[in-house]
Design a protein around this motif. Structure first.
Motif, mmCIF file in Angstrom:
data_model
loop_
_atom_site.group_PDB
_atom_site.id
_atom_site.type_symbol
_atom_site.label_atom_id
_atom_site.label_comp_id
_atom_site.label_asym_id
_atom_site.label_seq_id
_atom_site.Cartn_x
_atom_site.Cartn_y
_atom_site.Cartn_z
ATOM 1 N N UNK A 127 0.804 -1.229 0.000
ATOM 2 C CA UNK A 127 0.000 0.000 0.000
ATOM 3 C C UNK A 127 0.833 1.272 0.000
ATOM 4 N N UNK A 128 1.968 1.295 0.708
ATOM 5 C CA UNK A 128 2.814 2.486 0.696
ATOM 6 C C UNK A 128 3.407 2.733 -0.695
ATOM 7 N N UNK A 129 3.782 1.659 -1.377
ATOM 8 C CA UNK A 129 4.322 1.816 -2.723
ATOM 9 C C UNK A 129 3.260 2.352 -3.675
ATOM 10 N N UNK A 130 2.024 1.904 -3.526
ATOM 11 C CA UNK A 130 0.945 2.409 -4.373
ATOM 12 C C UNK A 130 0.700 3.887 -4.091
ATOM 13 N N UNK A 131 0.758 4.267 -2.833
ATOM 14 C CA UNK A 131 0.551 5.671 -2.487
ATOM 15 C C UNK A 131 1.598 6.556 -3.137
ATOM 16 N N UNK A 132 2.841 6.131 -3.091
ATOM 17 C CA UNK A 132 3.932 6.932 -3.661
ATOM 18 C C UNK A 132 3.901 6.883 -5.191
ATOM 19 N N UNK A 133 3.768 5.696 -5.748
ATOM 20 C CA UNK A 133 3.840 5.556 -7.201
ATOM 21 C C UNK A 133 2.707 6.248 -7.928
ATOM 22 N N UNK A 134 1.479 6.119 -7.454
ATOM 23 C CA UNK A 134 0.350 6.759 -8.118
ATOM 24 C C UNK A 134 0.435 8.272 -8.029
ATOM 25 N N UNK A 135 0.895 8.788 -6.911
ATOM 26 C CA UNK A 135 1.079 10.239 -6.794
ATOM 27 C C UNK A 135 2.172 10.730 -7.732
ATOM 28 N N UNK A 136 3.232 9.954 -7.897
ATOM 29 C CA UNK A 136 4.308 10.331 -8.814
ATOM 30 C C UNK A 136 3.825 10.364 -10.261
ATOM 31 N N UNK A 137 2.985 9.408 -10.649
ATOM 32 C CA UNK A 137 2.431 9.408 -12.002
ATOM 33 C C UNK A 137 1.569 10.648 -12.225
ATOM 34 N N UNK A 138 0.776 11.008 -11.245
ATOM 35 C CA UNK A 138 -0.061 12.194 -11.378
ATOM 36 C C UNK A 138 0.773 13.444 -11.582
ATOM 37 N N UNK A 139 1.854 13.578 -10.809
ATOM 38 C CA UNK A 139 2.715 14.749 -10.953
ATOM 39 C C UNK A 139 3.446 14.754 -12.296
ATOM 40 N N UNK A 140 3.910 13.594 -12.750
ATOM 41 C CA UNK A 140 4.649 13.518 -14.012
ATOM 42 C C UNK A 140 3.771 13.883 -15.201
ATOM 43 N N UNK A 141 2.542 13.398 -15.230
ATOM 44 C CA UNK A 141 1.661 13.659 -16.372
ATOM 45 C C UNK A 141 1.245 15.124 -16.407
ATOM 46 N N UNK A 142 1.002 15.719 -15.252
ATOM 47 C CA UNK A 142 0.660 17.140 -15.228
ATOM 48 C C UNK A 142 1.828 17.999 -15.703
ATOM 49 N N UNK A 143 3.035 17.665 -15.277
ATOM 50 C CA UNK A 143 4.200 18.423 -15.728
ATOM 51 C C UNK A 143 4.458 18.223 -17.217
ATOM 52 N N UNK A 144 4.184 17.039 -17.728
ATOM 53 C CA UNK A 144 4.398 16.774 -19.160
ATOM 54 C C UNK A 144 3.435 17.556 -20.029
ATOM 55 N N UNK A 145 2.291 17.935 -19.505
ATOM 56 C CA UNK A 145 1.300 18.681 -20.272
ATOM 57 C C UNK A 145 1.579 20.171 -20.323
ATOM 58 N N UNK A 146 2.621 20.642 -19.633
ATOM 59 C CA UNK A 146 2.944 22.065 -19.654
ATOM 60 C C UNK A 146 3.425 22.471 -21.044
#
Length: 355
Positions: free
Chosen positions: A252-271
């Protein structure tokens, strides 16, 4: 001798005005039966011709007819790109599917002929949906496995539909339903077997679904090319949807970190940045999100490595969803789901190595 008259006219009598018929002279005239009226001759020649029976029949053609040949179709006019520099379309803006003069030229082919890239990135709106779904995965993972199933099933359904549309197969209801059913089966098998038996549950379901897809395609009556393309699309869609079960198998801790990282990466890629700079910024954002969320879990600073790995996989999925001039529907299905689905193996493997 020239004044000699025919026999009937010379001697008169019933044969006057008619030619002599020796056979007719030898037969006596027919006598009518008692009570039968004797037929009277027609006085008018036209009336006699009216009652004369005429025979009509078909005739055979004796002349050979030349075969009818169809002229060959006229060749299609060659495609001529417009003169001058092409106008750049805005982000997530789409032109018509074809151009005048050749209905078979797609947007991707037109872009290549005009010297433009056929790659169109999903843009900010699909990125926002990816971020929302990633944050749902991140938050529900901390609550419990059965709560995590809700956003996970949504992710798997969108992944199955998006992959078929990305391959130009829509509607493909049977293939989408088959891939989604495989993903749900993998979720149920993992919940029943436990997280410690996650590889057997995921790989076993994937193997069964590949065999099932192969059997169904062999029973299809389509041509060989259509069956092969349908087989590859169904297997790939089912594999991606089943692999997304890795979020349920990971810590569960890995899912918490990994899913949040994907969200941040995709938002930054859309800049609105150049592509190389956008990729670097996206990876830094993923690592930063990993550090931030890792500090709230047992991962600590190891969250940076997990966040960076999940960010790389998310950018790969983002790139695949941008391939070959996709449509809006592709961006709002594959563009939303593929970054998260592609990051699931990294979340499971790296999280297991760090925890």
């Amino acid at each position: 001798m020239s004044n000699q008259q025919p026999y009937g006219q010379q001697y008169g009598g019933p044969y006057e005005g008619q030619g002599y018929d020796p056979y007719q002279q030898q037969q006596p005239p027919a006598q009518p039966w008692p009570g039968q009226q004797q037929a009277q001759p027609y006085e008018d020649p036209q009336e006699q011709q009216q009652y004369t029976q005429q025979w009509q029949g078909q005739t055979w053609e004796t002349q050979m007819q030349a075969p009818v040949t169809t002229p060959p179709p006229a060749p299609e006019p060659p495609y001529l790109p417009p003169q001058g520099s092409p106008a750049e379309s805005p982000d997530a803006g789409y032109g018509p599917a074809t151009i005048a003069g050749n209905s078979r030229v797609t947007d991707a082919q037109r872009a290549r002929l005009e010297g433009r890239s056929p790659i169109i990135e999903p843009g900010i709106q699909p990125a926002a949906l990816t971020a929302v779904l990633g944050l749902l995965l991140s938050g529900t993972a901390a609550i419990g496995s059965y709560t995590l199933v809700v956003p996970l099933v949504i992710l798997q359904a969108v992944t199955a539909a998006g992959w078929f549309r990305l391959n130009g197969m829509w509607p493909a209801r049977q293939g989408i339903a088959l891939a989604f059913a495989g993903a749900v089966t993998a979720d149920i098998a993992l919940l029943a077997a436990g997280r410690e038996n996650a590889p057997a549950a995921i790989l076993g379901t994937l193997g069964v679904w590949v065999l099932l897809t192969l059997v169904l395609q062999l029973r299809s009556h389509a041509d060989a090319d259509t069956r092969m393309s349908g087989l590859m699309a169904t297997v790939a869609s089912a594999a991606l949807a089943i692999i997304a079960t890795g979020y349920l198998a990971a810590d569960p801790d890995a899912v918490t970190v990994g899913a949040a990282a994907v969200a941040a990466a995709v938002l930054a890629r859309a800049l609105p940045l150049p592509t190389p700079a956008s990729v670097v910024v996206a990876l830094l954002a993923a690592a930063g999100a990993g550090i931030a969320t890792g500090g709230m879990t047992d991962l600590g600073t190891g969250g940076a490595l997990l966040g960076a790995a999940a960010g790389v996989c998310a950018l790969i999925g983002h790139r695949v969803a941008s391939y070959d001039y996709p449509s809006r529907f592709v961006h709002f299905t594959a563009g939303v789901a593929l970054p998260l689905a592609a990051a699931a193996p990294a979340v499971y493997l790296v999280g297991r190595a760090l925890i």
